[in-house]
Design a protein around this motif. Sequence first.
Motif, PDB file in Angstrom:
ATOM      1  N   THR A 162       3.524   4.566  14.114  1.00  0.00           N
ATOM      2  CA  THR A 162       3.148   4.249  12.833  1.00  0.00           C
ATOM      3  C   THR A 162       3.953   3.756  11.885  1.00  0.00           C
ATOM      4  O   THR A 162       3.824   2.716  11.125  1.00  0.00           O
ATOM      5  CB  THR A 162       2.237   5.517  12.310  1.00  0.00           C
ATOM      6  N   GLU A 175      -2.141   5.697   9.561  1.00  0.00           N
ATOM      7  CA  GLU A 175      -2.881   4.733  10.067  1.00  0.00           C
ATOM      8  C   GLU A 175      -3.999   4.252   9.094  1.00  0.00           C
ATOM      9  O   GLU A 175      -4.016   2.977   8.887  1.00  0.00           O
ATOM     10  CB  GLU A 175      -3.148   4.867  11.466  1.00  0.00           C
ATOM     11  N   GLU A 176      -4.756   5.311   8.869  1.00  0.00           N
ATOM     12  CA  GLU A 176      -6.007   4.828   7.957  1.00  0.00           C
ATOM     13  C   GLU A 176      -5.598   4.264   6.753  1.00  0.00           C
ATOM     14  O   GLU A 176      -6.190   3.274   6.287  1.00  0.00           O
ATOM     15  CB  GLU A 176      -6.912   5.976   8.129  1.00  0.00           C
ATOM     16  N   LYS A 177      -4.890   5.254   6.081  1.00  0.00           N
ATOM     17  CA  LYS A 177      -4.495   5.005   4.632  1.00  0.00           C
ATOM     18  C   LYS A 177      -3.762   3.728   4.230  1.00  0.00           C
ATOM     19  O   LYS A 177      -4.313   2.744   3.433  1.00  0.00           O
ATOM     20  CB  LYS A 177      -3.814   6.045   4.076  1.00  0.00           C
ATOM     21  N   GLN A 183      -4.205   1.183   6.592  1.00  0.00           N
ATOM     22  CA  GLN A 183      -4.912  -0.028   7.249  1.00  0.00           C
ATOM     23  C   GLN A 183      -3.960  -0.537   8.343  1.00  0.00           C
ATOM     24  O   GLN A 183      -3.844  -1.897   8.180  1.00  0.00           O
ATOM     25  CB  GLN A 183      -5.324  -0.984   6.282  1.00  0.00           C
ATOM     26  N   LEU A 184      -3.414   0.178   9.336  1.00  0.00           N
ATOM     27  CA  LEU A 184      -2.637  -0.497  10.318  1.00  0.00           C
ATOM     28  C   LEU A 184      -3.103  -0.819  11.616  1.00  0.00           C
ATOM     29  O   LEU A 184      -2.426  -1.153  12.510  1.00  0.00           O
ATOM     30  CB  LEU A 184      -1.438   0.688  10.560  1.00  0.00           C
ATOM     31  N   ASP A 185      -4.642  -0.679  11.618  1.00  0.00           N
ATOM     32  CA  ASP A 185      -5.116  -0.919  13.105  1.00  0.00           C
ATOM     33  C   ASP A 185      -4.910  -2.181  13.403  1.00  0.00           C
ATOM     34  O   ASP A 185      -5.121  -2.423  14.772  1.00  0.00           O
ATOM     35  CB  ASP A 185      -6.725  -0.595  12.734  1.00  0.00           C
ATOM     36  N   GLN A 186      -4.768  -3.442  12.840  1.00  0.00           N
ATOM     37  CA  GLN A 186      -4.524  -4.707  13.214  1.00  0.00           C
ATOM     38  C   GLN A 186      -2.966  -4.809  13.361  1.00  0.00           C
ATOM     39  O   GLN A 186      -2.958  -6.105  13.985  1.00  0.00           O
ATOM     40  CB  GLN A 186      -5.144  -5.296  12.216  1.00  0.00           C
ATOM     41  N   ARG A 200       0.857  -1.147   0.092  1.00  0.00           N
ATOM     42  CA  ARG A 200      -0.012   0.153  -0.024  1.00  0.00           C
ATOM     43  C   ARG A 200       0.877   1.312  -0.077  1.00  0.00           C
ATOM     44  O   ARG A 200       0.425   2.037  -0.674  1.00  0.00           O
ATOM     45  CB  ARG A 200      -0.882   0.059   1.334  1.00  0.00           C
ATOM     46  N   LYS A 230       3.955  -4.589   9.048  1.00  0.00           N
ATOM     47  CA  LYS A 230       3.080  -5.136   8.229  1.00  0.00           C
ATOM     48  C   LYS A 230       3.580  -5.540   6.775  1.00  0.00           C
ATOM     49  O   LYS A 230       3.253  -6.540   6.313  1.00  0.00           O
ATOM     50  CB  LYS A 230       1.705  -4.111   7.827  1.00  0.00           C
TER      51      LYS A 230
END
Length: 173
Positions: A126, A162-164, A166-169, A4, A133
């Motif tokens: 981040t 973080e959103e762009k 998709q790092l939440d997991q 990404r 990831k």
Amino acid sequence: MLARRIHIQNPTAKRIGAGKLENYRLDFHTGSKNWLGAPATIVPTAGAHVYGAIWEIDMCNLKDLDDQESVPDGVYIPISVPVLSLTSNTDIICRAYHLTNQPLSEVHGQSVPPPSIPLDRQPSQTYLKVLVKGALETGIPEEYVKWLRGLKHNGNQVATMEEKLQLDQVKLS
């Protein structure tokens, strides 16, 4: 290593697989306004190694990659290095980037970390999540991913990234 992230400016980049670069170490130095912490670099270090992703990028997109890595701003310098492809077990000459301002001492050892790491040598939370990831996505050996998860970070988060990305997991130690 994270698809990404590289696809932000290089949507046609194709991941070839994981690679191992001998006689270099992963380190962090100085600060990045975009990442709110120290960005990564590779530093020549006898006997060390660093894992990463091998990407195929069309030469017409080389300027885009250099721009993404802040080469025109003098932040990073592109270098050519022989990387062992973990897929084909052959060396591939790859373009890599290291900071213009390289750290002079090693503080992120792969064995036991030192008790204190200067703030200017800590990535943001981040940025470290992006590395972890990307390593998981690339198929980097689990021992190295575990080491990455345990690196000291400064706790800063960049909500937009973080959103762009998709790092939440993504879990760190």
